[in-house]
Design a protein around this motif. Structure first.
Motif, PDB file in Angstrom:
ATOM      1  N   ALA A   1      -9.600   3.805  -2.596  1.00 41.67           N
ATOM      2  CA  ALA A   1     -10.877   4.255  -2.519  1.00 41.67           C
ATOM      3  C   ALA A   1     -11.620   4.668  -3.927  1.00 41.67           C
ATOM      4  O   ALA A   1     -12.828   4.856  -4.340  1.00 41.67           O
ATOM      5  N   LEU A   2     -10.667   4.656  -4.997  1.00 45.74           N
ATOM      6  CA  LEU A   2     -11.200   4.872  -6.312  1.00 45.74           C
ATOM      7  C   LEU A   2     -12.073   3.990  -6.792  1.00 45.74           C
ATOM      8  O   LEU A   2     -13.023   4.085  -7.575  1.00 45.74           O
ATOM      9  N   THR A   3     -12.067   2.604  -6.254  1.00 47.25           N
ATOM     10  CA  THR A   3     -12.841   1.621  -6.671  1.00 47.25           C
ATOM     11  C   THR A   3     -13.891   1.290  -5.785  1.00 47.25           C
ATOM     12  O   THR A   3     -14.725   0.341  -6.025  1.00 47.25           O
TER      13      THR A   3
ATOM     14  N   SER B   1      -1.615 -12.907 -12.085  1.00 43.33           N
ATOM     15  CA  SER B   1      -0.990 -12.846 -10.996  1.00 43.33           C
ATOM     16  C   SER B   1       0.485 -12.273 -10.988  1.00 43.33           C
ATOM     17  O   SER B   1       0.785 -11.644  -9.827  1.00 43.33           O
ATOM     18  N   LEU B   2       1.139 -12.604 -11.745  1.00 41.59           N
ATOM     19  CA  LEU B   2       2.416 -12.102 -11.861  1.00 41.59           C
ATOM     20  C   LEU B   2       2.981 -10.642 -12.167  1.00 41.59           C
ATOM     21  O   LEU B   2       3.674  -9.955 -11.745  1.00 41.59           O
ATOM     22  N   ALA B   3       2.470 -10.448 -13.309  1.00 35.49           N
ATOM     23  CA  ALA B   3       2.860  -9.437 -14.087  1.00 35.49           C
ATOM     24  C   ALA B   3       1.719  -7.998 -13.817  1.00 35.49           C
ATOM     25  O   ALA B   3       1.750  -7.224 -14.554  1.00 35.49           O
ATOM     26  N   VAL B   4       1.257  -8.050 -12.814  1.00 36.54           N
ATOM     27  CA  VAL B   4       0.282  -7.096 -12.098  1.00 36.54           C
ATOM     28  C   VAL B   4       1.180  -5.827 -11.813  1.00 36.54           C
ATOM     29  O   VAL B   4       2.075  -5.899 -10.818  1.00 36.54           O
TER      30      VAL B   4
ATOM     31  N   ARG C   1      -2.142  -2.340  -8.755  1.00 38.20           N
ATOM     32  CA  ARG C   1      -2.390  -2.880  -7.509  1.00 38.20           C
ATOM     33  C   ARG C   1      -2.802  -1.573  -6.577  1.00 38.20           C
ATOM     34  O   ARG C   1      -3.758  -1.885  -5.697  1.00 38.20           O
ATOM     35  N   PHE C   2      -2.049  -0.691  -6.717  1.00 37.81           N
ATOM     36  CA  PHE C   2      -2.557   0.759  -5.873  1.00 37.81           C
ATOM     37  C   PHE C   2      -3.730   1.220  -6.210  1.00 37.81           C
ATOM     38  O   PHE C   2      -4.640   1.212  -5.131  1.00 37.81           O
TER      39      PHE C   2
END
Length: 137
Positions: free
Chosen positions: A117-119, A103-106, A111-112
């Motif tokens: 749309a890549l996912t 959660s903190l070190a992403v 995140r982008f």
């Protein structure tokens, strides 16, 4: 007093091992999720690969993804083994690492990409490259 301390030390192994198991389970769940698979599939079209252990994009090479995922899990097991011997203190450190990693070190890039749309759908090479140009460095 010594038997109680020894028992508390040994009992501390259980939650410590549990957190390590949870980390491995969460990692496998993440990399087997359809959105992650779609991301890798789209990145492969542009000759790239999301490297989980470094949280960054790298040039695609056949078999590199599997090696990276195995190395990542091996590191989780080694770290978990070290924390196991620290018993309760290791449990708290391991829990801190778990919370931090998930959660903190992403990174901003991760995140982008995970919200792009890549996912979501199969894209053309040009569309993939356009999205990657917008990606934070």
């Amino acid at each position: 007093m010594a038997p109680e301390l020894a028992a508390a030390y040994v009992i501390g192994w259980i939650p410590s091992a549990g957190v390590t198991g949870l980390q491995i389970w969460l990692h496998r769940k993440k990399v087997q999720h359809p959105t992650y698979r779609k991301l890798q599939q789209n990145l492969r079209k542009a000759g790239l690969l999301w490297r989980e252990s470094r949280s960054d994009l790298e040039p695609f090479q056949e078999g590199k993804e599997e090696l990276d995922l195995k190395a990542y899990e091996k590191n989780l097991l080694l770290m978990g083994s070290f924390f196991l011997f620290l018993s309760w203190l290791g449990f708290f450190f391991n829990l801190l690492v778990l919370i931090s990693v998930h959660s903190l070190a992403v990174s901003r890039k991760e995140r982008f990409l995970s919200s792009s749309a890549l996912t979501e759908q199969d894209l053309l090479v040009e569309q993939v490259q356009e999205i990657l140009k917008e990606s934070p460095t």
